[in-house]
Design an enzyme around this catalytic site. Structure first.
Site, PDB file in Angstrom:
ATOM      1  N   GLU A  23       4.517  -0.637   1.886  1.00 12.63           N
ATOM      2  CA  GLU A  23       4.627  -0.769   0.432  1.00 12.63           C
ATOM      3  C   GLU A  23       4.474  -2.218  -0.047  1.00 12.63           C
ATOM      4  O   GLU A  23       4.336  -2.465  -1.233  1.00 12.63           O
ATOM      5  CB  GLU A  23       5.969  -0.238  -0.099  1.00 12.63           C
ATOM      6  CG  GLU A  23       6.235   1.213   0.199  1.00 12.63           C
ATOM      7  CD  GLU A  23       7.587   1.690  -0.363  1.00 12.63           C
ATOM      8  OE1 GLU A  23       8.260   0.905  -1.070  1.00 12.63           O
ATOM      9  OE2 GLU A  23       7.960   2.838  -0.093  1.00 12.63           O
ATOM     10  N   GLU A  49       0.826  -1.207   0.000  1.00 13.58           N
ATOM     11  CA  GLU A  49       0.000   0.000   0.000  1.00 13.58           C
ATOM     12  C   GLU A  49       0.864   1.262   0.000  1.00 13.58           C
ATOM     13  O   GLU A  49       2.044   1.221   0.288  1.00 13.58           O
ATOM     14  CB  GLU A  49      -0.935   0.030   1.217  1.00 13.58           C
ATOM     15  CG  GLU A  49      -0.324  -0.475   2.509  1.00 13.58           C
ATOM     16  CD  GLU A  49       0.897   0.260   2.999  1.00 13.58           C
ATOM     17  OE1 GLU A  49       0.879   1.507   2.930  1.00 13.58           O
ATOM     18  OE2 GLU A  49       1.859  -0.382   3.430  1.00 13.58           O
TER      19      GLU A  49
END
Length: 351
Positions: A318, A175
């Site tokens: 991430e 994300e």
């Protein structure tokens, strides 16, 4: 909404027979039984998920969901909101840590704009699934309406459907979104009843005053919205985020389509928790890649009964932890596929 619940109904238990046969094969390999520890556990879990007692080495994909959060108005992040757009461009250009790790483990990376507030100048390489331009400030009302939350979950499900059709057999979750540790902490507090003071971490590196603002923002959001822990979509819509909702859909889609899926860190864990609350059986398809430095991550994993594979003091997000763990999944499968048995190798077993 109907599609979401149809997918939930498709989640079935793991294949017990495949796991039994995988255990028998592992016990016959040229090593003391159980001596490869968690690697053996992972191999057995993959067998149960896929229904193959000797699983195939999978084609790997990471799905990174990007979205913004209205709660950044409360000063909860060390970075400005425009960093979300800038980092999305960085992912597409291949310059982020997630790109490095994806290349290292030979995983493809899909970057999905599910709710970025700003305009991305060059959309090449981005999957545009924008539901809204970020969430609303949850300290003043709910982050999004219920329909938006469900649409975002269904975006995640559709991403898994595409991935399966393209032959991917292992999915990592990642994300990007300034303010998303605040939303994730609020989700955890809503489900667990634990005080924000005991869940909130420093996210992007906020100072002591920023940490106090973050705690107050979550306390206010919970007070204003009163999310119902018995209704996961209510929690998600009131104090969650669009990328959290999208990743919850990825977890549910993987469980319904029998694809192993890796939880990354705190934000990914919040999404996994939403999926788990919607369908506890979905937790059997999840593998916890690592333990984040964010305090609430252990709470999430404990609530789902999951044990992380790695503990490297990471807190980047991430999808970086999930990417690293892909290598562990690969090697666990190669052990069961490529190691010789005692009989094949002509090695004497213990008396």
């Amino acid at each position: 909404m109907l599609r979401l619940y149809e997918v939930i109904d498709k989640v079935k238990p793991l294949d017990d027979e495949a796991m039994k046969l995988a255990q028998e094969r592992l016990d016959s390999l040229t090593k003391p039984q159980g001596s490869l520890g968690r690697l053996e556990e992972v191999a057995i879990r993959i067998a149960g998920i896929t229904g193959k007692y000797i699983p195939d080495v999978p084609r790997k994909l990471s799905i990174l969901m990007a979205a913004d959060h209205g709660v950044v108005e409360e000063g909860v992040s060390a970075f400005p909101q425009n960093v979300t757009v800038e980092m999305v461009e960085n992912f597409v250009n291949g310059g982020a840590a997630m790109n490095v790790l994806s290349r290292h483990v030979r995983s493809d990376l899909w970057v999905v704009d599910i709710g970025v507030k700003g305009d991305i100048p060059d959309k090449r390489g981005i999957i545009d699934k924008k539901i809204a331009r970020g969430t609303s400030n949850m300290t003043k009302g709910q982050a999004m309406d219920r329909d938006e939350a469900i649409k975002a979950i269904e975006v995640g499900i559709s991403m898994v459907e595409q991935a399966k059709a393209m032959g991917y057999g292992l999915i990592g979750t990642g994300e990007m979104g300034i303010g998303n540790t605040t939303a994730s902490a609020a989700v955890v507090c809503a489900f667990s009843g634990i005080s924000p003071q005991d869940v909130v971490g420093r996210g992007t590196g906020i100072d002591d005053e920023g940490l106090k603002r973050k705690v107050r923002a979550i306390e206010k959001a919970l007070e204003v919205n009163r999310p119902d822990p018995a209704d996961p979509v209510d929690v998600l819509s009131k104090v969650g985020g669009l990328e959290i909702a999208g990743l919850a859909g990825v977890f549910l889609g993987c469980a319904a389509m029998r694809i192993p899926v890796l939880i990354d860190g705190f934000i990914s864990g919040a999404a996994a928790l939403v999926a788990y609350k919607l369908k506890p059986l979905a937790g059997e398809y999840m593998i916890a890649s690592h333990l984040s430095m964010e305090r609430g991550h252990r709470v999430e994993l404990d609530m789902m009964g999951l044990k992380p594979l790695l503990n490297l003091d990471m807190r980047l997000g991430e999808g970086t932890g999930a990417a690293l763990a892909m290598g562990i999944v690969d090697v666990s499968i190669k052990i069961i596929r490529e190691m010789a048995t005692f009989e094949e190798a002509g090695v004497s077993q213990k008396e």
